[in-house]
Design a protein around this motif. Sequence first.
Motif, short mmCIF file in Angstrom:
data_model
loop_
_atom_site.label_atom_id
_atom_site.label_comp_id
_atom_site.label_asym_id
_atom_site.label_seq_id
_atom_site.Cartn_x
_atom_site.Cartn_y
_atom_site.Cartn_z
N PHE A 153 50.05 107.43 14.94
CA PHE A 153 49.51 107.38 13.60
C PHE A 153 49.65 105.99 13.02
CE2 PHE A 153 50.39 111.93 13.83
CZ PHE A 153 49.18 112.42 13.31
N LYS A 154 48.52 105.49 12.56
CA LYS A 154 48.57 104.19 11.90
C LYS A 154 49.00 104.42 10.46
CE LYS A 154 45.34 100.88 10.56
NZ LYS A 154 43.96 100.45 10.58
N VAL A 155 49.99 103.69 10.00
CA VAL A 155 50.46 103.94 8.64
C VAL A 155 50.29 102.76 7.68
CG1 VAL A 155 52.07 105.82 9.13
CG2 VAL A 155 52.84 103.46 9.37
N GLY A 156 49.94 101.60 8.21
CA GLY A 156 49.76 100.48 7.27
C GLY A 156 49.57 99.15 7.96
N ILE A 157 49.60 98.09 7.14
CA ILE A 157 49.36 96.74 7.64
C ILE A 157 50.47 95.81 7.13
CG2 ILE A 157 47.78 94.76 7.51
CD1 ILE A 157 46.06 96.74 8.62
N VAL A 158 51.00 95.00 8.03
CA VAL A 158 52.05 94.03 7.66
C VAL A 158 51.45 92.99 6.70
CG1 VAL A 158 53.70 92.33 8.56
CG2 VAL A 158 53.04 94.29 9.97
N PHE A 159 52.19 92.63 5.67
CA PHE A 159 51.70 91.59 4.78
C PHE A 159 52.87 90.73 4.26
CE2 PHE A 159 52.26 92.93 0.15
CZ PHE A 159 53.20 93.91 0.42
N ASN A 160 52.53 89.69 3.51
CA ASN A 160 53.57 88.80 2.98
C ASN A 160 54.01 89.27 1.62
OD1 ASN A 160 51.88 86.44 4.68
ND2 ASN A 160 54.11 86.40 4.73
N PHE A 161 55.30 89.35 1.43
CA PHE A 161 55.84 89.84 0.17
C PHE A 161 57.26 89.33 0.05
CE2 PHE A 161 57.97 93.46 -2.11
CZ PHE A 161 57.30 93.36 -3.31
N LEU A 162 57.56 88.65 -1.04
CA LEU A 162 58.92 88.17 -1.30
C LEU A 162 59.59 87.49 -0.10
CD1 LEU A 162 60.44 91.33 -3.05
CD2 LEU A 162 59.53 89.32 -4.20
N GLN A 163 59.07 86.45 0.41
CA GLN A 163 59.68 85.69 1.51
C GLN A 163 59.75 86.45 2.83
OE1 GLN A 163 61.14 82.42 0.96
NE2 GLN A 163 60.10 82.64 -0.99
N LEU A 164 59.08 87.58 2.90
CA LEU A 164 59.11 88.35 4.15
C LEU A 164 57.71 88.30 4.75
CD1 LEU A 164 61.20 91.46 3.08
CD2 LEU A 164 61.96 89.53 4.44
N GLN A 215 63.39 91.78 8.76
CA GLN A 215 62.64 92.74 7.95
C GLN A 215 61.18 92.35 7.84
OE1 GLN A 215 64.93 92.23 4.32
NE2 GLN A 215 65.38 94.43 4.35
N TYR A 216 60.33 93.34 7.58
CA TYR A 216 58.96 93.02 7.18
C TYR A 216 58.43 94.07 6.23
CZ TYR A 216 57.24 96.42 10.68
OH TYR A 216 57.00 97.56 11.41
N PRO A 217 57.52 93.67 5.32
CA PRO A 217 56.90 94.65 4.44
C PRO A 217 55.54 95.06 4.99
CG PRO A 217 56.75 92.42 3.54
CD PRO A 217 57.21 92.28 4.94
N PHE A 218 55.12 96.30 4.71
CA PHE A 218 53.73 96.63 5.01
C PHE A 218 53.15 97.46 3.88
CE2 PHE A 218 55.83 100.29 7.08
CZ PHE A 218 55.00 101.36 6.76
N VAL A 219 51.83 97.35 3.70
CA VAL A 219 51.14 98.13 2.67
C VAL A 219 50.84 99.48 3.30
CG1 VAL A 219 49.14 98.25 1.16
CG2 VAL A 219 50.08 96.04 1.82
N ILE A 220 51.24 100.53 2.61
CA ILE A 220 51.05 101.86 3.17
C ILE A 220 49.60 102.31 2.97
CG2 ILE A 220 51.78 104.27 3.05
CD1 ILE A 220 54.50 103.29 2.08
N ALA A 229 56.14 99.44 1.98
CA ALA A 229 57.39 99.84 2.62
C ALA A 229 58.07 98.60 3.17
CB ALA A 229 57.10 100.82 3.73
N ILE A 230 59.38 98.59 3.12
CA ILE A 230 60.13 97.50 3.75
C ILE A 230 60.80 98.07 5.01
CG2 ILE A 230 61.93 95.75 3.49
CD1 ILE A 230 59.95 95.28 1.34
N VAL A 231 60.53 97.41 6.12
CA VAL A 231 61.05 97.90 7.39
C VAL A 231 62.19 97.00 7.86
CG1 VAL A 231 60.48 98.33 9.82
CG2 VAL A 231 58.79 98.79 8.02
#
Length: 508
Positions: free
Chosen positions: A3-14, A19-24, A94-96
């Motif tokens: 299941f695809k749940v989102g895309i990695v993006f840039n957010f707050l130095q990540l 860690q990495y953030p992704f848009v759900i 989400a922050i992973v």
Amino acid sequence: MSFKVGIVFNFLQLPDVLQYPFVINKRNDGVIVKKGLFVYTNSIEGYLIGIIEKIILLNEYFSDALTIKAYNNDSNPNILKGLFPSDDFEYAIAIVRNLGIIQFQKDDKKIIDKISRMTFPASPGKEVYLVDDDLLKDFLGLSPENGLNLGKIKVTDLNAYINMDRLLNKHFAILSISGGGKSYLTSIILEELLSREISLGTPAIILIDVHGEYTYLKNVSPIKDKVKIIDTQYFQISIPQLNPYSFKKYQEQISNVQVRELSNYIKNLKDNDNSKKGYSLNDLISFIEKDTNGNKSTKQALIGWLADLEHLRLFGPQENPKLKNIVDGGQLTIFNLQNEISIRKKQIIVDYICNRLFYLRRKNEIPPFLLIIEEAHQFCPEAAHSKALSKSIIETIAREGRKFMACLCLISQRPKKLSTTALSQANSKMILNIKNPYDLKHLMDSSENITKDYARMISSLAVGEMLLMGSAINYPIFIEIRQRIYKSELEDISLSQVCSKWDKISSN
Ligand SMILES: Nc1ncnc2c1ncn2[C@@H]1O[C@H](COP(=O)(O)OP(=O)(O)OP(=O)(O)O)[C@@H](O)[C@H]1O
Ligand SMILES: [Mg+2]
């Protein structure tokens, strides 16, 4: 299917390496992205696996405090919601936290070739997928075929089948506040071990049951034949098997000079004793009394110390029961200390059992064993808190037991009071709720895996939840502990039931 749940993006130095953030993704297939789920994304190093640590909901319409204040007053409550399609602008990120990289064997996405630490961040723009159960079990190092089922990995539907060899090859500890569920968890581990198929191979289990909490297992029909209960009131330590220094351990005030004398007496008594039945403490006392040569005051002192030991009613000419005969693979032997009040007596019993078991194991006279010690801080305390004569042997087993397949399970509600030497040898830890900051700090000191983040999570665990970390598993995991299969009769009795029953008894 993944299941695809989102895309990695840039957010707050990540993203960074950890860690990495992704848009759900907005979705309508019923899959809900939750904190605690395992996800992966392709990075230049391989499949980067991580766990969702945080979910944040954002809405640009509600990001400016002044606007919200201006448009929100008593006459016009929440006008923004009516003016704009603000709901459509809500999005979640989400922050992973990254756990590791897996590389698959060539052309086979199912068989893992290697798991390693990541050294490079996830790439913005890459897709994020849910890790499926099959992959997750391999990544975490679970053994669904023959592992111990302790419950479910939190948020997932995956059973936590812990590999028995990995858990018992080294020592482990079960820690929480009082009432956190340690004994409950222990009984689940026992259920699993006792119902394992014989052909799979299971060690002997010896349990020091301080409060008689496990004796119900003797009444559970599917496993009762594998359970022996030894009430320590009838337990007897063999005097002929004790060396003079054990007497000093049990009776600290005996001086070194007296111990030397005692060892002469013991030697002479052994030479003269041809009854084959062995000799008791009283036999030893009368032997010393009869001697006409020795120094009188040393004799008197020794007799005094030995008579004091005899008062404990713990010693006899033979070991009873014979540990060598009762310890058996796949069987549980419970030493019930419920009726012992004297802490010294309890420590002597535990010391003797540990010494004998370790001795017999080293000589290969008993099978590999798991020795579970409830209230371990009473028997193996940190020096700053108190002393216990059983401490040295427990620390020895903690240090050397692994080489002889003698596994320790230490259970304690006060990790801070437990010997650091013993605790730091507990390679796997099952941690339930711990609130006391001193205990948490002690845990962090004794295990480099427990970071501040984990400490925070440990202090908010509910009853029935635990953190398992260490050599039993590849990565720390939170587990929802399963229900017991076999119930103790005491389990469902409430305080008010006991009180009302008590009334009836006392009024009769
Ligand atoms: N996984 C669980 N599911 C349901 N009930 C649980 C679970 N774990 C613990 N409990 C309940 O919580 C209560 C306390 O559990 P338990 O006796 O195991 O605590 P403990 O940590 O051994 O406490 P102590 O340190 O005082 O010995 C019990 O009534 C038990 O039934
Ligand atoms: Mg308990």
